[in-house]
Scaffold this active site. Structure first.
Site, PDB file in Angstrom:
ATOM      1  N   HIS A  20       0.865  -1.167  -0.008  1.00  0.00           N
ATOM      2  CA  HIS A  20       0.004   0.173   0.122  1.00  0.00           C
ATOM      3  C   HIS A  20       0.850   1.251   0.010  1.00  0.00           C
ATOM      4  O   HIS A  20       1.023   1.898   0.926  1.00  0.00           O
ATOM      5  CB  HIS A  20      -0.793  -0.057   1.083  1.00  0.00           C
ATOM      6  CG  HIS A  20      -1.698  -1.193   1.187  1.00  0.00           C
ATOM      7  ND1 HIS A  20      -3.145  -1.177   0.598  1.00  0.00           N
ATOM      8  CD2 HIS A  20      -1.689  -2.561   1.765  1.00  0.00           C
ATOM      9  CE1 HIS A  20      -3.737  -2.184   0.666  1.00  0.00           C
ATOM     10  NE2 HIS A  20      -2.685  -3.114   1.448  1.00  0.00           N
ATOM     11  N   HIS A  24      -2.100   2.746  -5.516  1.00  0.00           N
ATOM     12  CA  HIS A  24      -2.353   1.377  -5.253  1.00  0.00           C
ATOM     13  C   HIS A  24      -3.827   0.855  -5.081  1.00  0.00           C
ATOM     14  O   HIS A  24      -4.562   1.837  -5.012  1.00  0.00           O
ATOM     15  CB  HIS A  24      -1.798   0.971  -3.786  1.00  0.00           C
ATOM     16  CG  HIS A  24      -2.289   1.593  -2.670  1.00  0.00           C
ATOM     17  ND1 HIS A  24      -2.087   2.855  -2.587  1.00  0.00           N
ATOM     18  CD2 HIS A  24      -3.023   1.175  -1.848  1.00  0.00           C
ATOM     19  CE1 HIS A  24      -2.445   2.980  -1.359  1.00  0.00           C
ATOM     20  NE2 HIS A  24      -3.310   1.970  -1.055  1.00  0.00           N
ATOM     21  N   HIS A  30      -7.627  -6.378   2.612  1.00  0.00           N
ATOM     22  CA  HIS A  30      -7.256  -5.473   3.447  1.00  0.00           C
ATOM     23  C   HIS A  30      -7.680  -5.140   4.780  1.00  0.00           C
ATOM     24  O   HIS A  30      -6.906  -4.965   5.927  1.00  0.00           O
ATOM     25  CB  HIS A  30      -6.910  -4.150   2.649  1.00  0.00           C
ATOM     26  CG  HIS A  30      -6.093  -3.019   3.185  1.00  0.00           C
ATOM     27  ND1 HIS A  30      -4.960  -3.334   3.791  1.00  0.00           N
ATOM     28  CD2 HIS A  30      -6.520  -1.712   3.160  1.00  0.00           C
ATOM     29  CE1 HIS A  30      -4.548  -2.070   4.013  1.00  0.00           C
ATOM     30  NE2 HIS A  30      -5.469  -1.231   3.814  1.00  0.00           N
TER      31      HIS A  30
END
Length: 178
Positions: A20, A24, A30
């Protein structure tokens, strides 16, 4: 880095980074335990018809969300581009409010993009926009450079690297005017 010379016939650059940084994408994994990773999602999750929405102010609010965004990649152009001029991380970036994130989900956006490094306010401990978006399968594009892009309709391509079991990836994002 290895350079071409007596000890190396080819130049080879060594990369050492987190997933990240700069421009991105965030996959659901995540923030969502067991969520899909970048390599498990179809490439169409990272590309398609897009709309660039210009926002003046410090927060992307409910009234900034297009009524019709079903299946679209919704990208927000803000004052954040100015923050990239600094060589250090800036805490006062424009972010997406929780209500705006929920509206993006309910209105069917498939990807949401911002022009700095997070969709959530700096210092957040509960990350409401990440959870609202990723928890509902809406992928995120962060750090996209929109400073020279006019609001309007585009085609977006922002493919992640196919890193197995990874929660995010740097991308080279491109927009083509529709």
């Amino acid at each position: 880095m290895f350079e071409i010379g007596p000890d190396s016939v080819a130049q080879v650059t060594k990369l050492d980074w987190v997933s990240h940084f700069m421009t991105h994408v965030d996959a659901p994994a995540h923030f969502i335990k067991g969520g899909p990773t970048v390599d498990s999602l179809c490439l169409d999750r990272w590309s398609g018809d897009a709309i660039v929405v210009e926002v003046v102010g410090d927060v992307i609010e409910l009234d900034h969300i297009p009524e019709a965004c079903e299946g679209l990649c919704v990208l927000f152009k803000t004052r954040n581009w100015e923050l990239w001029l600094s060589q250090t991380f800036q805490e006062n970036y424009v972010y997406i409010s929780e209500k705006a994130a929920q509206a993006l989900v309910s209105r069917g956006a498939k990807l949401v993009g911002v022009d700095y490094l997070s969709v959530d306010k700096f210092g957040s401990t509960d990350f409401p926009s990440h959870y609202a978006l990723l928890g509902n399968g809406v992928t995120i594009l962060e750090g996209i450079d929109l400073r020279n892009i006019e609001p309007g309709e585009y085609e977006l391509v922002a493919f992640p690297l196919k890193i197995v079991d990874c929660d995010g990836s740097p991308v080279r994002a491109a927009l083509r005017k529709r």
